[in-house]
Every structure is written in structure tokens, then in C-alpha cells.
Design a protein around this motif. Structure first.
Motif, PDB file in Angstrom:
ATOM      1  N   SER A 294       3.384   6.266  -6.880  1.00 22.31           N
ATOM      2  CA  SER A 294       2.180   7.170  -8.093  1.00 22.31           C
ATOM      3  C   SER A 294       2.887   8.336  -7.499  1.00 22.31           C
ATOM      4  O   SER A 294       2.542   9.513  -8.560  1.00 22.31           O
TER       5      SER A 294
ATOM      6  N   ASP B 120      -2.919  19.916 -16.004  1.00 15.94           N
ATOM      7  CA  ASP B 120      -2.824  18.979 -16.098  1.00 15.94           C
ATOM      8  C   ASP B 120      -2.289  18.273 -14.992  1.00 15.94           C
ATOM      9  O   ASP B 120      -2.605  17.544 -14.419  1.00 15.94           O
TER      10      ASP B 120
ATOM     11  N   VAL C  35       6.402   9.387  -9.284  1.00 16.74           N
ATOM     12  CA  VAL C  35       5.661  10.038 -10.533  1.00 16.74           C
ATOM     13  C   VAL C  35       5.043  11.309 -10.550  1.00 16.74           C
ATOM     14  O   VAL C  35       5.588  12.401 -11.785  1.00 16.74           O
TER      15      VAL C  35
ATOM     16  N   HIS D 264      -3.153  16.034 -11.505  1.00 16.07           N
ATOM     17  CA  HIS D 264      -2.374  15.156 -11.618  1.00 16.07           C
ATOM     18  C   HIS D 264      -2.115  14.492 -10.133  1.00 16.07           C
ATOM     19  O   HIS D 264      -2.448  13.762  -9.492  1.00 16.07           O
TER      20      HIS D 264
ATOM     21  N   PHE E 235      -4.428  10.281  -2.927  1.00 15.72           N
ATOM     22  CA  PHE E 235      -4.038   8.625  -2.743  1.00 15.72           C
ATOM     23  C   PHE E 235      -2.930   8.630  -2.126  1.00 15.72           C
ATOM     24  O   PHE E 235      -3.702   7.811  -1.422  1.00 15.72           O
TER      25      PHE E 235
ATOM     26  N   THR F  89       0.710  -1.578  -0.118  1.00 17.11           N
ATOM     27  CA  THR F  89       0.369  -0.065   0.214  1.00 17.11           C
ATOM     28  C   THR F  89       0.966   0.996   0.187  1.00 17.11           C
ATOM     29  O   THR F  89       0.101   2.116  -0.942  1.00 17.11           O
TER      30      THR F  89
ATOM     31  N   ARG G  80       5.640   7.317 -23.985  1.00 13.43           N
ATOM     32  CA  ARG G  80       4.436   8.328 -24.072  1.00 13.43           C
ATOM     33  C   ARG G  80       4.099   9.152 -25.445  1.00 13.43           C
ATOM     34  O   ARG G  80       3.837   9.372 -26.136  1.00 13.43           O
TER      35      ARG G  80
ATOM     36  N   LEU H  81       7.428  13.646 -22.555  1.00 15.76           N
ATOM     37  CA  LEU H  81       7.538  12.940 -21.518  1.00 15.76           C
ATOM     38  C   LEU H  81       8.453  11.915 -21.730  1.00 15.76           C
ATOM     39  O   LEU H  81       9.327  12.035 -20.211  1.00 15.76           O
TER      40      LEU H  81
ATOM     41  N   LEU I  19       7.360   2.573 -13.995  1.00 14.18           N
ATOM     42  CA  LEU I  19       6.438   3.493 -14.357  1.00 14.18           C
ATOM     43  C   LEU I  19       6.819   4.837 -14.856  1.00 14.18           C
ATOM     44  O   LEU I  19       5.900   5.260 -16.066  1.00 14.18           O
TER      45      LEU I  19
ATOM     46  N   TRP J  43      -2.379  16.687  -7.578  1.00 12.23           N
ATOM     47  CA  TRP J  43      -3.323  16.940  -6.360  1.00 12.23           C
ATOM     48  C   TRP J  43      -3.898  15.261  -6.158  1.00 12.23           C
ATOM     49  O   TRP J  43      -3.960  15.132  -4.876  1.00 12.23           O
ATOM     50  N   ILE J  44      -4.154  14.766  -7.697  1.00  9.24           N
ATOM     51  CA  ILE J  44      -5.124  13.494  -7.172  1.00  9.24           C
ATOM     52  C   ILE J  44      -3.641  12.833  -6.682  1.00  9.24           C
ATOM     53  O   ILE J  44      -4.478  12.181  -5.444  1.00  9.24           O
ATOM     54  N   ALA J  45      -2.473  12.134  -7.154  1.00 13.22           N
ATOM     55  CA  ALA J  45      -1.613  11.233  -6.374  1.00 13.22           C
ATOM     56  C   ALA J  45      -1.918  10.944  -4.627  1.00 13.22           C
ATOM     57  O   ALA J  45      -1.797  10.672  -4.432  1.00 13.22           O
TER      58      ALA J  45
ATOM     59  N   LEU K  30       6.030   5.610 -18.843  1.00 11.89           N
ATOM     60  CA  LEU K  30       5.488   6.460 -19.461  1.00 11.89           C
ATOM     61  C   LEU K  30       6.607   7.265 -20.361  1.00 11.89           C
ATOM     62  O   LEU K  30       6.025   8.096 -21.104  1.00 11.89           O
TER      63      LEU K  30
END
Lengths: 436, 406
Positions: free
Chosen positions: A33, A308, A36, A312, A319, A26, A388, A392, A381, A314-316, A385
Motif C-alpha cells: 500500500s 489527494d 503504490v 493517501h 497503515f 502483514t 482507472r 493514472l 495494484l 500519509w494514510i498509507a 490503478l
């Protein structure tokens, strides 16, 4: 005593393997994340030339008519040929360079190779010392070469090697179409500033690093087409000449270097007086909209850091928070099962602090494990990336700072997660032992 | 079913309950926003271009030397292309939808330039509408005598007729207003001062295909630019495309020495290239969403297992007193439902606050209610499924435990 705690800690963790593994995984996922997302964000938001970013400026002029200004209030990021030449001639800065993008058809020298396209920029000699561009062979051309539109060229290492092999190509002929150019220098391959701040308009900020550098006056004389953005707001004649001669076409990025940041107000005054003088010729009929931006302001204006990547991140972070709480509850579950052991230790004389220390050490071990796994996951990861896109590929690289940050993040997270369960553990009363 | 005993049990193991509820709450907040963001990306990626994408490919050629007679060159090229079996239509054009490089210009509705719109300009002297497979919803395609051939070395584009996209017409004249017959002019070219709209296409996206509505404001002028560096758009039947592409690239590449075929790409490849960034972002968001669910589920399993272990004695007693296995399971499921509901309630507030924060400082729109509801449903389900395991284990506790003293 610490060694004993370490031993106890490991024993602890080994006792309930599934739970331990769950906590480690965990934490690792949460850390990975975030690393990254942070790596990409960190790469994007750096100052590409911190030693002089406060002395590098972009002058912006806005000769557009009022109607156009009302429609889009932002001044164009580029200036016209007429204005660029005027600023150059006035010479109010320590160093200055006009700049625009070109694409050239490179002729092979060795047999078996085919003609290919290379991207480049047209610049003045000052470009190289202004931006501290490192050379591996030779150097940049002289001011006289600029003045007489000499056919000279500076190449990037990778292109030079492709054409000339690994030897020093200085002095050799480089063919673009039917014209030959003399190579005067080769710049280092790894000169890839993040972002490519000198050419933010009309070119990607983190990819397409140019291979060819030719004097500005030379490319104009050769009518080398503009690879990038051209904004015209008035009647323009046909072809390259039309754009160049038009006072209402903006296609040149202009950069200046001042002796010190304090000279900026003086240069702004000069810009204002230039605009005034041009008004008497009937230009600049709209409102005053000229600016002088230093490099960092320019990066902000051009929104180099995409919203963007911020989203990402903030979302990470959210998480990671969930992972943290999860680790806390899992560690809770683990430590709570050992209340008998704790009671025994306390009855035998261990202080609350001892028990706290023991369980915090266990949490720290988990943290280091999570950190290690997290770094490995991040690396994987980021590798995925970087395949891609070209952008990146430049941005998604784990450097030493991020590597260390990963471990610190994991350790901090697990210590934070472990504090509360450890406190709970040390509050167990020895009298628990007496109960059945 | 008695709720009070469940509540008392929760109050006595406060910490576990608080941890579980806060995990659910924060997961709810992050998940709703992440799923919303994900959907936004997916929506952008699936927008139509107006082109019959599986039938069209683009050849990009660049001149390496000055080309003396570009008109003859283009005529020859097109004749060659049209002669390849399987080619339905072919034409030159200055830019391609999703091609990521092109020109934007301003069209004015009246001479005083009080109303105008920015739009992307397509120039082609051939049947561009048919080649791309665009749908004309008003008016017609260009007529032969409307086509102009312009050498940009000598003059700028000239035209009298123009076809606009529905989105551009809406922007200039109002939504749904018929546009055929109206006159517009180019903002800065005198030769384009009287452009009569002869047709409207339903959808035509710009080369850049930005994620805002400007991506659909386009217009076409019947101008063939006589240049050496040119794009050729070719339409074939879907199953012929591969063969025709190879033949076209080979033939055109070998024809002359003073130019190079820079790229040959299908419309589908162009779409993939344009939306690769969105796809990567969507992938990351999906992974985080799944990770969130996994982590929260594992947390619920962990704490619930702990409680089952702690309450083995009580469960045994209850079973001894006559509770069925189903009652025990129901107990744990209800307990989890209560905690989840508390968590979800706080989560709704957190989700909206997070969304407000992200919307104000970054480019995220307001969270639609659907995502909040959806997030709640997902988390309720997740909680129930996660606690099923420990609940089942609890139900297998033998009533005989009540009689043991150790």
C-alpha cells in the motif's frame, strides 16, 4: 556463522508456519500500500526537466481592472495576444515560445481510414530545443517558417505511423481539413513529461499528450480555435478574431529560456518596464501584479501534486506503522515460545549477541519474503490503478527506483519490527532451563 | 469480577499489552480519518446534478470544415432528432452538466460591480429546462419571444432574460431571497447589461462539478449559438434510451460530410467519467480501512493466543478451584476490554492530532465527533470478536493440568 543463523532462521520460521505466513502477509500488505501511494506521489512530484528547470520561466501579466483583481488576486496564468507578440518582439530571452492548445481534424491518406480528431499545440520553433524534445525523424521548423506562417507540422510517432505507416514521413503532405501541411519532423512517442508542464492551464497534467505541433503564427492565421482556457474580462468582439484582437482576453501560455538563472531579475525589470509603457496607453489600470516564475515554482502554483495523493500517502504510512507494530507483536509471540531453545543455546555457550543475531536474521528473512510478496502485490495494484484513468496510466508504473525501495522498505520494516523481540529473546537467562 | 488480578497479569506481560494497545491506538487514528475521507468522497460522488439522468443523453458534434449555414444545420438536426420515435425533448446547448468542458463567467448585481458572483453559463435556444428535467422552483421557463439566435462569428450573445440556479440566487441576493424580477448583468458584455431573472431552478450543476459549492452556481440564457460544433441534449423514456441513442448517432453521422459525431454519452456515463477519480480514491481508502481492521485483529489474536499458552498452568489451577468455563472466557474478554480501552483513549487523541495535521497542511476538514465515536465502537467490537477464539481455547483447558508437574 551467518550461514548457520540462516539455517536456524529458516527452521524457526518453518516451525510455526501460520504465524510466519501471517507476519509475511502483514508486512507485504503494508509495504504494497505504501509503494503504490509513493509511486503515484513520486511520479507526480518529479521535476520533468531537471537539467534546465531553473532556466525555464513563465512570465505572467495582469492587465485586469482593479475590481477583477480584488475578486481573484491570482494573476491569470495566460497572457493576451498583444502582450505575447510584444514579448516575442522584444526578444529579451535566449529562447521563447507562445503556446495554446488546438484540436485538428486529420484527413486520412490511406483508403478505409476515417477522418479523426487529434489534439495539438501551436508553438514557435524554439519550443523544441527549449524543452529538449527528442525527434525520431527530421527536426523542427526554422524561424523563417514561423515568420511567414508556413504550413509545416511536426507529428508524434504514433500519429505519423497511423497515417503514413512506419516509413519516414518527412517532406510528405499532412492534411488538416482542406489544408495540407508539410511534415518536417516526428517526435518520439515516449516524450511524455510528467507533468505536462508546458501546458498546465486548460489541459490535464498527466494525459492527453499532443500529437500535432504547428507554428503559432500559422494557426492564428488559419484561425484555429483555442482548445483550453480563455479568460476575458472586458468587452470582446465575436469569434476567434475578437478574442485575438482583444487586449482583455488571456489565452496564450508563454515560456522563456534564459542563459542562466541569474538573468531572471533582469527579465523581471524588462517586464516591469513593459507594463509601465503599456500604462501610458491606458492598459494595466489595476495594481502591479506581474511575475516571473521558474518551472518548479510554476508547478507548485498550479498544484500539480494533488493534495489527494498526499493524503493517501500519509494514510498509507499510518497503515504501515500498524503493520509494523503488528509484525513486532507477532514476532514476539513466535520468539517467546522458543524460550527453552534459547536457554539451551545460551547454556551451551552462545553469547547474547549470537542469539540476537540469530533472531534478527529470522526477521530479515521475513522481511525479504514480505518484500518480495509486497512488490508483487504493488505491481498488481498499480496495474489495476493504471486502468482507472488516463492520468493514472501515466503515473501508476513501478520503475526500478520504486522496486528497490519496496525491498528496502520491507527489509527495514521487518528489521525494525524484529529488533525488539530479538532483544527480548537474547535476554532469556539460561537458568530458565533449570525450571520445570 | 475481580479487576485487580487482571491488572497484575497485564503489568507482568507489559510488552504484549503495550503492543496491543498501541496497535489499537494507531488504527483508531488512521481509521477515523480514513473513514471520514472515504465518506467525503462518497458524498461528493452522490451529489445530484439536477438532471433526470436516466432519461437524458448528449451528442457532441464537431465541424471539420467551416459550416456556411449553421442555423439551417441545427434546424435540420433537431427536426431529425425530434422525429425519432421515443424522443420526448431535444435541444442544442453550449455545455452540459458533468460534461467537463464549458464557460464560467461573472455576473454583477449592480453596475458598480461591487457585488458579483462567478457562475457557469448555459446557452440554449430550445427547451433546455424541460429536456434536462430541471425543477423550476420560482418563476417560469423562457418565453418564445425571449429567445435570441446569435452567430458568434458576427456578434456576441445578447439576451434580456435569464434563469438562475437557487445556489447562484442565494449567493447573489442572500439565502432564500426571491430572485424573480431582479436584474443582473454580465461582467464584460455590453449586450448583456440588463438580464432580468425570470425563473429559478432548484439544482443545476456546472460541467466541471467541482467538489466545492461553486459547482451549483449556474445560469441559463435563451441564446441559440449558431455554430457548427454543437451539443445536442435528448430526453427519452428510460427504456427507449438505448435504441434512440443508436438511431440518433447513426442518422446525424450520415447526414453531412463536414462534421463528425465526437461522442454519444448518457448522463450516467458522464457522471461515471466525472467521478472516476473519487471512486478510485474511495476504493483505496476502503481497502486500507479493511486492511487496518484485519491486521489489528490478527495482532490481537496473536498476542492473546500467546498469553493463553503462557497461562495454561494458571487457568488449570483456576478451573480446578471451581471457576467455570464462562469465568475463564470472561476473564480474557475483560482483559482485552481494558487494553482496548486504553488503546482507544490514546487513539482518540492521536486521531484528532492526525486530523489537525492533515487539515492544516492538506485539504481535509475537521473530524466530526461521530467518526471518533464510530471508530471506538468498531475497535471495541473488533477486539472482543478477535479475542473470542483464544478465550474459548483458554476455557477448554482441563483442570487436570493443575495436577501435572511437567
Amino acid at each position: 556463522m551467518f550461514a548457520y543463523y540462516l539455517g536456524l532462521g529458516f527452521h524457526e520460521l518453518r516451525a510455526k508456519k501460520t504465524l510466519t505466513i501471517l507476519v509475511v502477509i502483514t508486512l507485504a500488505i503494508g509495504v504494497a500500500s505504501n509503494i503504490v501511494a509513493l509511486t503515484v506521489l513520486y511520479s507526480m512530484s518529479g521535476d520533468p526537466i531537471p537539467e534546465k528547470s531553473d532556466r525555464l520561466f513563465v512570465p505572467l501579466l495582469d492587465p485586469r481592472p482593479l475590481a477583477n483583481q480584488k475578486q481573484s488576486p491570482e494573476p491569470p496564468g495566460l497572457i493576451s495576444y498583444r502582450d505575447a507578440m510584444a514579448l516575442l518582439k522584444a526578444g529579451h530571452a535566449m529562447r521563447q515560445t507562445p503556446l495554446y492548445g488546438i484540436t485538428v481534424a486529420v484527413e486520412p491518406v490511406r483508403s478505409g481510414q476515417r477522418r479523426f480528431w487529434a489534439s495539438g499545440v501551436a508553438v514557435a520553433a524554439d519550443f523544441f530545443p527549449m524543452f529538449d524534445v527528442p525527434f525520431v525523424h527530421g527536426g523542427f521548423w526554422r524561424a523563417e517558417d514561423d515568420a511567414r506562417s508556413a504550413r509545416v507540422v511536426v507529428l508524434r510517432e504514433v500519429l505519423a505511423n497511423r497515417i503514413f505507416g512506419s516509413e519516414d514521413p518527412t517532406g510528405r503532405e499532412f492534411w488538416i481539413g482542406r489544408q495540407s501541411y508539410t511534415v518536417v519532423g516526428v517526435i518520439a512517442d515516449d516524450y511524455k513529461p510528467k507533468p505536462k508542464f508546458y501546458r498546465l492551464v486548460g489541459s490535464p497534467s498527466f494525459s492527453q499528450y499532443e500529437d500535432v505541433f504547428i507554428p503559432f503564427n500559422t494557426t492564428v492565421a488559419e484561425e484555429m480555435g483555442i482548445s483550453g482556457t480563455t479568460s476575458c474580462w472586458g468587452d470582446t468582439g465575436p469569434g476567434f478574431q475578437g478574442v485575438k484582437d482583444s487586449a482583455s482576453c488571456a489565452w496564450i501560455q508563454f515560456w522563456i529560456e534564459l542563459d542562466s538563472a541569474n538573468d531572471a531579475p533582469r527579465y523581471e525589470e524588462f517586464l516591469a518596464s513593459y507594463v509601465e509603457a503599456q500604462r501610458s496607453f491606458g492598459r494595466f489600470e489595476g495594481s502591479q501584479n506581474h511575475h516571473l516564475h521558474d518551472l518548479r515554482t510554476w508547478l507548485d502554483i498550479r498544484a500539480v501534486v494533488s493534495s489527494d495523493s498526499r493524503l493517501h500517502t500519509w494514510i498509507a504510512l499510518g497503515f504501515l506503522l500498524v503493520c509494523l507494530i503488528n509484525a513486532t507483536s507477532l514476532m514476539f509471540a513466535k520468539f517467546a515460545a522458543r524460550s527453552n531453545d534459547i536457554a539451551v543455546r545460551r547454556a551451551l555457550g552462545a553469547s547474547r549477541l549470537d542469539v540476537f543475531g540469530q533472531y534478527l536474521t529470522a526477521a530479515a528473512i521475513v522481511g525479504l519474503g514480505g518484500g518480495g510478496l509486497g512488490v508483487g502485490l504493488s505491481w498488481m495494484l498499480l496495474d489495476v490503478l493504471s486502468g482507472r484513468s488516463a492520468e493514472l496510466e501515466t503515473l501508476a508504473h513501478l520503475d526500478v527506483t520504486m522496486f528497490v525501495t519496496a525491498f528496502i522498505l520491507a527489509l527495514a520494516a521487518s528489521l525494525l519490527a524484529g529488533v525488539f523481540p530479538a532483544i527480548r529473546a537474547c535476554l532469556v537467562h539460561p537458568s530458565n532451563l533449570l525450571k520445570s | 469480577m475481580e479487576i485487580r488480578p487482571i491488572f497484575s497479569a497485564i503489568i507482568r506481560s507489559k510488552t504484549g499489552a503495550v503492543l496491543m494497545a498501541s496497535q489499537v491506538a494507531i488504527t483508531m487514528a488512521v481509521l477515523s480519518n480514513a473513514l471520514f475521507l472515504l465518506n467525503t468522497r462518497l458524498t461528493v460522488m452522490s451529489r445530484p446534478s439536477g438532471v433526470v439522468e436516466e432519461e437524458v443523453f448528449v451528442l457532441r458534434l464537431a465541424a471539420t470544415e467551416e459550416i456556411e449555414d449553421p442555423e439551417a444545420m441545427q434546424r435540420h438536426d433537431l427536426a431529425l432528432l425530434r422525429a425519432i420515435p421515443g424522443v420526448v425533448r431535444a435541444t442544442e446547448t453550449n455545455q452540459v452538466p458533468l460534461g467537463r468542458s464549458g464557460s464560467t463567467t461573472t455576473l454583477n448585481i449592480d453596475a458598480a460591480t461591487t457585488r458579483s458572483a462567478q457562475a457557469s453559463m448555459f446557452l440554449s435556444g430550445g427547451p433546455l429546462v424541460d429536456t434536462l428535467g430541471l425543477e423550476i422552483v420560482e418563476g417560469r421557463d423562457f418565453l418564445r419571444d425571449e429567445i435570441r439566435r446569435i452567430d458568434p462569428r458576427n456578434m456576441g450573445p445578447q439576451a434580456d432574460a435569464v434563469i438562475v440556479s437557487r445556489a447562484l440566487a442565494d449567493e447573489m441576493f442572500g439565502v432564500g431571497t426571491p430572485a424573480v424580477g431582479k436584474v443582473v448583468h454580465h461582467s464584460d458584455r455590453a449586450a448583456l447589461s440588463h438580464l432580468r431573472i425570470v425563473g429559478v431552478v432548484e439544482t443545476l450543476t456546472t460541467p466541471q462539478a467541482a467538489s466545492d459549492p461553486s459547482a451549483y452556481r449556474t445560469f441559463i440564457m435563451p441564446v441559440q449559438l449558431l455554430v457548427g460544433s454543437v451539443n445536442y441534449v435528448v430526453r427519452t423514456n428510460a427504456h427507449d434510451q438505448g435504441r434512440v441513442m443508436t438511431a440518433a448517432e447513426q442518422k446525424l453521422g450520415m447526414l453531412r460530410n463536414d462534421r463528425v459525431v465526437v461522442s454519444t454519452r448518457t448522463m450516467e456515463e458522464l457522471r461515471e467519467l466525472r467521478y472516476r477519480g473519487e471512486k478510485t480514491g474511495a476504493g483505496m481508502l476502503l481497502i486500507i480501512a479493511l486492511g487496518l481492521l484485519l491486521v489489528t485483529a490478527s495482532g490481537i489474536v496473536g498476542v492473546a493466543s500467546l498469553w493463553v499458552n503462557h497461562r495454561t498452568r494458571q487457568i488449570g489451577v483456576r478451573r480446578a478451584l471451581g471457576a467455570r468455563r464462562l469465568d475463564i472466557m470472561r476473564y480474557f474478554l475483560t482483559e482485552n476490554l481494558i487494553i482496548s480501552t486504553v488503546g482507544i483513549t490514546f487513539g482518540v487523541g492521536l486521531a484528532l492530532s492526525l486530523n489537525h495535521f492533515l487539515a492544516s497542511s492538506l485539504t481535509l476538514a475537521r473530524l466530526p465527533t461521530g467518526y471518533v465515536v464510530g471508530g471506538a465502537v468498531i475497535l471495541w467490537t473488533l477486539g472482543a470478536v478477535a479475542v473470542l477464539g483464544p478465550a474459548w481455547r483458554a476455557s477448554t483447558v482441563s483442570p487436570g493440568i493443575a495436577t501435572r508437574s511437567v
